[in-house]
Write a protein that holds these residues in place. Structure first.
Motif, PDB file in Angstrom:
ATOM      1  N   CYS A 295       0.856  -1.194   0.000  1.00 12.59           N
ATOM      2  CA  CYS A 295       0.000   0.000   0.000  1.00 12.59           C
ATOM      3  C   CYS A 295       0.890   1.241   0.000  1.00 12.59           C
ATOM      4  CB  CYS A 295      -0.927  -0.006   1.208  1.00 12.59           C
ATOM      5  SG  CYS A 295      -0.013   0.284   2.742  1.00 12.59           S
ATOM      6  N   HIS A 302      -0.129  -6.089   2.015  1.00  9.99           N
ATOM      7  CA  HIS A 302      -1.394  -6.542   2.591  1.00  9.99           C
ATOM      8  C   HIS A 302      -1.892  -7.794   1.861  1.00  9.99           C
ATOM      9  CE1 HIS A 302      -2.274  -3.212   5.274  1.00  9.99           C
ATOM     10  NE2 HIS A 302      -1.879  -2.371   4.346  1.00  9.99           N
ATOM     11  N   CYS A 356      -0.992  -1.316  10.155  1.00  9.18           N
ATOM     12  CA  CYS A 356      -0.288  -0.573   9.106  1.00  9.18           C
ATOM     13  C   CYS A 356      -0.666   0.907   9.233  1.00  9.18           C
ATOM     14  CB  CYS A 356      -0.697  -1.108   7.736  1.00  9.18           C
ATOM     15  SG  CYS A 356       0.179  -0.313   6.378  1.00  9.18           S
ATOM     16  N   CYS A 358      -1.423   2.897   7.107  1.00 16.66           N
ATOM     17  CA  CYS A 358      -2.480   3.284   6.160  1.00 16.66           C
ATOM     18  C   CYS A 358      -3.867   3.132   6.759  1.00 16.66           C
ATOM     19  CB  CYS A 358      -2.377   2.460   4.878  1.00 16.66           C
ATOM     20  SG  CYS A 358      -2.973   0.760   5.061  1.00 16.66           S
ATOM     21  N   ARG A 360      -5.619   0.226   6.946  1.00 16.21           N
ATOM     22  CA  ARG A 360      -6.341  -0.976   6.501  1.00 16.21           C
ATOM     23  C   ARG A 360      -6.126  -2.088   7.521  1.00 16.21           C
ATOM     24  NH1 ARG A 360      -4.041   1.302   2.055  1.00 16.21           N
ATOM     25  NH2 ARG A 360      -5.560   2.080   0.526  1.00 16.21           N
TER      26      ARG A 360
HETATM   27 ZN   LIG Z   1      -1.081  -0.427   4.592  1.00 13.38          ZN
END
Ligand SMILES: [Zn+2]
Length: 483
Positions: A295, A302, A356, A358, A360
């Motif tokens: 990502c 992922h 993570c 990000c 997610r």
């Molecule tokens: Zn991520």
């Protein structure tokens, strides 16, 4: 430093082009794709994609409950309809309805390539026989395999791929430059060409690495001005080096999605100089498609958990985070030829449970080991990607070859060692072999047939592609091969 061009004052033409690109992507996503997908291809890709875009952010417990339901449904179906699993579950007294978590899969044995070969007919769901899609893979260890999957699974695979590539900025309809291996000798069909044109995809064969082919690739890149590049890692890194060495870059940053091989630090550095800082590694296989993808946080890959249940297994138990183990995959939506606990031949490490950056909730792989084919060199000193052998044997629909190994010696001569497969036919094999000569561009090339392929005398490993760089010592000369 690489020469980079900065566009502080964007020209009117560039702005118009960018606006046009954005408008086309919107038109494609909202009108062309749904029409094409549903009316022509009869797929549910879009519906799955909408679900996947949502589920990646869900609380992990909520998502895992849904995944467990998918797993139990698959196991129940396989145990009822598919002869191999009916027999297996009975022998192991395995009750799908009693599964409480994916860890319960450990009660079942692994599905190996040998089992798939031996029990192929019993693994295909009788209800899907004839409607499945059929593919082949060369396998990372050089023993090709054929397999099937249902059209419903294909829709999931496409949706998973679009979401994973989306983390790098890909959208269907965006101008995409595939620097990719041409896997088929046949020209693409009208349907494929129309599909590519609508999607604005350009394909350039990355297995050709001579000066002329690179010039052609560069011209295609400049002509099509892609918004994203999808590539085979090593060949694109070599293309990137060629661009950097000659100072040919005259484009702004383009995100690059790397597949088929691991992205080593050197590859990433070179790709960044040629195409900018947005480099994304992906991990997939032909048997199950996209398994994991990087990502925008660039902190591992992922897993595609909604479609695949991935275990990392070490000595029969689940490997600890960071510990290398065998990749074992259960494809949750392939009812056409269920693959439950399939040992795909790769070795990977799971990342720790820290979320993570990000946001997610999908678990991550830290890295996938191996996944590098050695690079050969032609008479002019151009590179020849070793992965070309994998690509060409993947193309075979039938089991032409049981195992293979390619060795380039210090004089440049290439020997392809082959163990004949069950469906070996000289004509078909000669057609594939003819394509090797095309990619090897005049290198001395010969084929040897063997009953078995031994680990290489120098590395001691069962490598698929071997490039001998120093003269072998007389003491460890290879044993005479059986013809
Ligand atoms: Zn991520």
């Amino acid at each position: 430093m690489a020469p980079t061009v900065s566009f502080s004052t964007e020209s009117r033409a560039a702005r118009a082009r960018r606006q046009g690109d954005r408008a086309y992507t919107a038109l494609f996503e909202k009108v062309l794709w749904p029409t094409w997908d549903v009316a022509v291809r009869r797929r549910e890709t879009r519906r799955h994609l909408l679900e996947l875009e949502r589920s990646q952010w869900l609380d992990p417990e909520v998502r895992e409950r849904a995944e467990l339901r998918s797993l139990i449904d698959l196991l129940t179906y396989a145990g009822r309809e598919v002869p191999y699993y009916r027999e297996l579950f009975r022998a192991y007294r395995f009750e799908p309805r009693g599964v409480r978590s994916s860890a319960d899969l450990a009660a079942l044995p692994l599905l190996t390539r040998d089992i798939i070969r031996e029990r192929y007919d019993d693994l295909v769901d009788p209800n899907h026989r004839g409607t499945n899609l059929k593919k082949g893979t060369s396998g990372s260890t050089g023993n090709p395999l054929k397999f099937e999957y249902s059209p419903a699974s294909e829709a999931w695979r496409q949706a998973i791929k679009i979401r994973g590539y989306g983390w790098a900025g890909y959208r269907p309809g965006k101008k995409t430059f595939y620097y990719w291996a041409a896997v088929s000798s046949a020209p693409p069909s009208l349907k494929v060409r129309l599909d590519r044109a609508l999607r604005r995809e350009t394909f350039v064969d990355s297995m050709r690495q001579d000066e002329y082919s690179r010039r052609e690739a560069l011209e295609a890149l400049r002509r099509t001005r892609p918004e994203i590049i999808v590539c085979y890692t090593q060949s694109c890194a070599q293309f990137a080096r060629w661009i950097v060495d000659r100072g040919l870059r005259d484009w702004d940053d383009i995100p690059v999605i790397c597949g088929a091989e691991a992205v080593l630090l050197g590859d990433r550095a070179m790709l960044e100089r040629a195409f900018g800082p947005n480099i994304f590694e992906t991990y997939g296989s032909r048997e199950t498609m996209l398994i994991a993808a990087e990502c925008e946080a660039h902190a591992g890959m992922h897993l595609s958990e909604e479609n695949l249940c991935v275990e990392i297994v070490k000595d029969g138990r689940a490997a600890a985070p960071g510990e290398a183990g065998d990749v074992v995959v259960t494809d949750l939506h392939n009812y056409g030829m269920p693959m439950i606990r399939y040992l795909n031949g790769d070795v990977a490490r799971r990342a720790g449970s820290t979320p993570c950056p990000c946001g997610r909730s999908l678990a991550r792989l830290e890295q996938v080991d191996g996944r590098r084919a050695d690079t050969l060199t032609d008479r002019e000193g151009n590179t020849v990607p070793g992965i070309v052998f994998h690509v060409l044997f993947s193309d075979a629909r039938r089991e032409l070859v049981r195992q293979f190994q390619a060795v380039q010696n210090v004089r440049g001569e290439v020997t392809l060692k082959v163990v004949r497969g069950r469906d070996f036919a000289q004509d078909d094999f000669d057609r594939v072999a003819g394509r090797f000569s095309y990619y090897l561009r005049g290198l001395p090339f010969r084929i040897e047939f063997h009953d078995a392929i031994e680990p290489h005398h120098r590395s001691g490993k069962l490598q698929t592609i071997i490039v001998e760089r120093n003269p072998p010592a007389a003491a460890c000369a290879p044993a005479a091969a059986a013809r």
